[in-house]
Design an enzyme around this catalytic site. Sequence first.
Site, short mmCIF file in Angstrom:
data_model
loop_
_atom_site.label_atom_id
_atom_site.label_comp_id
_atom_site.label_asym_id
_atom_site.label_seq_id
_atom_site.Cartn_x
_atom_site.Cartn_y
_atom_site.Cartn_z
N HIS A 70 0.84 -1.21 0.00
CA HIS A 70 0.00 0.00 0.00
C HIS A 70 0.87 1.26 0.00
O HIS A 70 0.62 2.19 -0.76
CB HIS A 70 -0.88 0.06 1.26
CG HIS A 70 -1.91 -1.00 1.37
ND1 HIS A 70 -2.03 -1.79 2.50
CD2 HIS A 70 -2.88 -1.40 0.52
CE1 HIS A 70 -3.04 -2.63 2.34
NE2 HIS A 70 -3.57 -2.42 1.14
N LYS A 109 -16.86 -6.49 5.89
CA LYS A 109 -15.72 -7.21 6.45
C LYS A 109 -15.73 -7.08 7.96
O LYS A 109 -16.34 -6.17 8.52
CB LYS A 109 -14.41 -6.64 5.90
CG LYS A 109 -14.24 -6.81 4.41
CD LYS A 109 -12.90 -6.26 3.96
CE LYS A 109 -12.72 -6.43 2.46
NZ LYS A 109 -11.42 -5.91 2.03
N ARG A 144 -2.55 -6.14 -8.47
CA ARG A 144 -1.52 -7.17 -8.35
C ARG A 144 -1.66 -8.25 -9.41
O ARG A 144 -0.70 -8.95 -9.71
CB ARG A 144 -1.61 -7.84 -6.97
CG ARG A 144 -1.37 -6.92 -5.80
CD ARG A 144 -1.71 -7.60 -4.51
NE ARG A 144 -3.17 -7.82 -4.47
CZ ARG A 144 -3.84 -8.22 -3.41
NH1 ARG A 144 -3.20 -8.49 -2.30
NH2 ARG A 144 -5.14 -8.38 -3.45
N SER A 158 -3.13 -7.61 3.08
CA SER A 158 -3.36 -7.44 4.52
C SER A 158 -3.85 -8.74 5.15
O SER A 158 -3.47 -9.07 6.28
CB SER A 158 -4.38 -6.32 4.77
OG SER A 158 -3.88 -5.09 4.34
#
Length: 159
Positions: free
Chosen positions: A18, A42, A91, A129
């Site tokens: 990040h 979440k 990614r 994460s």
Amino acid sequence: MSKIAIYPGTFDPITHGHINIIQRSAELFDKVVVAVAKSAGKNPFFDMQQRVELATTALANNVNVEVIDFEGLLVDLAKQQQATIIVRGVRSIADFEYEAQMAGMNRQMMPELETIFLTTHSEWADLSSTLVRDIARHGGDVSKFVPATIKHAILEKLS
């Protein structure tokens, strides 16, 4: 007119991946707003205030970066912040497909809002994460993946 970009995410916790995207964005735009999302879907490891504080600490040396919390639609935040750019790190192809769909919906709601995709530096391509939290929960060393202050906060939370 200054170019203001928003980099949204849950940042639970913020990682070197990040930070790399944020620092690169800070070189491209006059101001980068790191928007820490509530993300009701979440169950965050760190609460909103902790995630904002940790990100603020990790990004303290970046003069044109501001960390805020937000809840709701990203387009509403962009209007509030007078931002015309959303920055997203990708990614993989799977990341791109999801992010492109989000960009399209945001553009439908706010046509002047552009989404810029920055590919993740190869060193951080597998980093998330979620993986950092999992490694830490199982006693692994996360110091390669997060700043020392974040590692300390994770270990403190787990103890």
